[in-house]
Design a protein around this motif. Sequence first.
Motif, short mmCIF file in Angstrom:
data_model
loop_
_atom_site.label_atom_id
_atom_site.label_comp_id
_atom_site.label_asym_id
_atom_site.label_seq_id
_atom_site.Cartn_x
_atom_site.Cartn_y
_atom_site.Cartn_z
N ARG A 110 -6.11 -24.91 -19.88
CA ARG A 110 -6.24 -25.41 -21.25
C ARG A 110 -7.63 -25.12 -21.81
N SER A 111 -7.67 -24.60 -23.03
CA SER A 111 -8.91 -24.13 -23.62
C SER A 111 -9.12 -24.76 -24.99
N ALA A 112 -10.38 -24.94 -25.35
CA ALA A 112 -10.71 -25.43 -26.69
C ALA A 112 -10.81 -24.29 -27.69
N TYR A 113 -10.68 -23.05 -27.21
CA TYR A 113 -10.88 -21.89 -28.07
C TYR A 113 -9.63 -21.02 -28.09
N HIS A 114 -9.48 -20.27 -29.17
CA HIS A 114 -8.32 -19.41 -29.33
C HIS A 114 -8.77 -18.02 -29.79
N ASP A 115 -8.16 -17.01 -29.21
CA ASP A 115 -8.35 -15.66 -29.72
C ASP A 115 -7.45 -15.49 -30.94
N PHE A 116 -7.64 -14.41 -31.68
CA PHE A 116 -6.89 -14.27 -32.93
C PHE A 116 -5.40 -14.14 -32.70
N PHE A 117 -4.99 -13.74 -31.50
CA PHE A 117 -3.57 -13.53 -31.23
C PHE A 117 -2.93 -14.67 -30.45
N SER A 118 -3.73 -15.55 -29.86
CA SER A 118 -3.18 -16.50 -28.91
C SER A 118 -2.33 -17.58 -29.56
N ARG A 119 -2.52 -17.83 -30.85
CA ARG A 119 -1.71 -18.85 -31.51
C ARG A 119 -0.26 -18.42 -31.68
N GLY A 120 0.01 -17.14 -31.47
CA GLY A 120 1.39 -16.67 -31.55
C GLY A 120 2.15 -16.82 -30.25
N MET A 121 1.50 -17.32 -29.21
CA MET A 121 2.14 -17.45 -27.91
C MET A 121 2.56 -18.90 -27.67
N SER A 122 3.54 -19.07 -26.79
CA SER A 122 4.06 -20.40 -26.49
C SER A 122 4.11 -20.62 -24.98
N PRO A 123 3.77 -21.85 -24.53
CA PRO A 123 3.88 -22.17 -23.10
C PRO A 123 5.32 -22.10 -22.63
N LEU A 124 5.49 -21.68 -21.39
CA LEU A 124 6.78 -21.47 -20.74
C LEU A 124 7.53 -20.26 -21.28
N GLN A 125 7.01 -19.65 -22.31
CA GLN A 125 7.57 -18.39 -22.79
C GLN A 125 6.64 -17.23 -22.44
N HIS A 126 5.35 -17.38 -22.77
CA HIS A 126 4.38 -16.32 -22.51
C HIS A 126 3.39 -16.66 -21.39
N TYR A 127 3.27 -17.92 -21.04
CA TYR A 127 2.31 -18.33 -20.01
C TYR A 127 2.69 -19.70 -19.48
N TRP A 128 2.01 -20.10 -18.39
CA TRP A 128 2.22 -21.41 -17.78
C TRP A 128 0.95 -22.24 -18.01
N PRO A 129 1.06 -23.42 -18.63
CA PRO A 129 -0.14 -24.22 -18.94
C PRO A 129 -0.70 -24.92 -17.71
N ILE A 130 -2.03 -24.92 -17.60
CA ILE A 130 -2.75 -25.54 -16.49
C ILE A 130 -3.70 -26.61 -17.04
N ARG A 131 -3.68 -27.77 -16.43
CA ARG A 131 -4.60 -28.83 -16.85
C ARG A 131 -6.04 -28.43 -16.53
N ASP A 132 -6.94 -28.77 -17.42
CA ASP A 132 -8.35 -28.43 -17.21
C ASP A 132 -9.05 -29.43 -16.30
N ASN A 133 -8.59 -30.68 -16.30
CA ASN A 133 -9.31 -31.72 -15.55
C ASN A 133 -8.84 -31.86 -14.10
N THR A 134 -7.73 -31.21 -13.76
CA THR A 134 -7.25 -31.22 -12.36
C THR A 134 -6.76 -29.81 -12.02
N LYS A 135 -7.66 -28.86 -12.11
CA LYS A 135 -7.28 -27.45 -11.98
C LYS A 135 -6.61 -27.14 -10.64
N CYS A 136 -7.21 -27.61 -9.55
CA CYS A 136 -6.73 -27.18 -8.23
C CYS A 136 -5.30 -27.62 -7.98
N SER A 137 -5.02 -28.90 -8.23
CA SER A 137 -3.66 -29.38 -8.00
C SER A 137 -2.69 -28.78 -9.00
#
Length: 275
Positions: A110-137
């Motif tokens: 999870r990021s606080a920043y976005h590239d110009f193209f990243s807002r067109g992507m969706s979790p579970l469609q284009h990527y898998w979301p990862i928590r920032d505060n418990t990365k390892c687990s």
Amino acid sequence: IRPWKNVLEDIQQGNNRLKWKDRAPYAYWRGNPTVAPTRKDLLNCNFTHYWKTTTRLYTQDWKVESAQGYRQSKLQDQCTHKYKIYIQGWAWSVSEKYILACNSMVLYVRSAYHDFFSRGMSPLQHYWPIRDNTKCSSLKYAVEWGNNHTQEAQSIGEAGSRYVFQEMKMEFVYDYMFHLLTEYAKLLRFKPTVPPGAVEVSPETMACHQNGTYRKFMMESLVRSPSDSVPCNLPPAFDSNELRDFWDGNDKSIKRVEAWEDEYWRTHPKPNLGS
């Protein structure tokens, strides 16, 4: 780094060399951890065997790599794992598009920043979301899930890669820049003028004083003629309901993953190793 069009061709060759099913079943990341605390935190996943069973993390020393001719950092040679980690640097990271292009399921911290193209992507469609505060687990669960749902994981990886190859061609990037500058110009409340003493800069003047690799890559990216087609039409902006539905859908997908992850750790208690 070579021009974007050339890099895409190189990465496609890397994708063709090793199909997804034959790749290492781990989450891979290589980069500079010193640019942001969140990256230093990521390296904690390297320090115990429990987390290292699912991650492969490597520190990139760019000074050493530069002296060695960048032999160990070729992007097309890094498409060898089923999962690749994206994590921000000081702000957004230029690595995002390269990571997405690899056909690997991208584990997107999870990021606080976005590239110009990243807002067109969706979790579970284009990527898998990862928590920032418990990365390892979170990373460990993502890899465990992917290794037990290989068809779905491969589909997510291929969708992210397809998005990059189809939607981020240079001609589309130029179209985006054209529309962005056009819309920005409409907001100006003054008439721009050339300031006294200004010097006109062109691609040729930028490249002519460079030598070696810098000059080579500048010349490779030089646009030698105007486009033979007009820019694409700018689609209408989302209305408030459409935009809310889009963001709500993304939020629901993230919460679904987090619920799966929470349930997993309730039934698979982890040792006291930190996050």
